[in-house]
Write a protein that holds these residues in place. Structure first.
Motif: not given
Length: 104
Positions: A21-23, A55-59
């Motif tokens: 959950g950090m991001p 970085r990617t923007t979705v999981s």
């Protein structure tokens, strides 16, 4: 590996959050480590070693950086010295990288 005119090689750094959950909801300590992490890579950019970072923007969230170093050992040292890695906020993997195609 791609070698630059200086003889440096290109490496990819892959970062994953150590806590899922950090991001989206960093703790104050994680937020501080992320700020130091960004400042660290800004210095690498200013020094001419960093090629790109993002970085990617979705999981799943992945941070990806391309930078130049003299050897895999040096690249791994640079990645381990990232304050976010040292604080345990990110897990890191470093791999040699070869550009196959590039715009421009």
């Amino acid at each position: 590996m791609t070698e630059s005119e200086s003889g440096a090689q290109t490496f990819a750094v892959f970062l994953t959050p150590a806590r899922a959950g950090m991001p989206d909801g960093p703790t104050p300590e994680e937020a501080e480590a992320v700020g130091a992490h960004l400042a660290y890579y800004e210095r690498l950019l200013d020094d001419g070693d960093l090629v790109l970072a993002g970085r990617t923007t979705v999981s799943p969230i992945w941070g990806v950086m391309l930078f130049e170093a003299g050897s895999l050992e040096e690249a791994e040292r640079v990645a381990r010295e990232d304050p976010g890695v040292q604080a345990g906020v990110f897990e890191v993997r470093v791999q040699p990288f070869r550009v196959a195609l590039m715009r421009g």
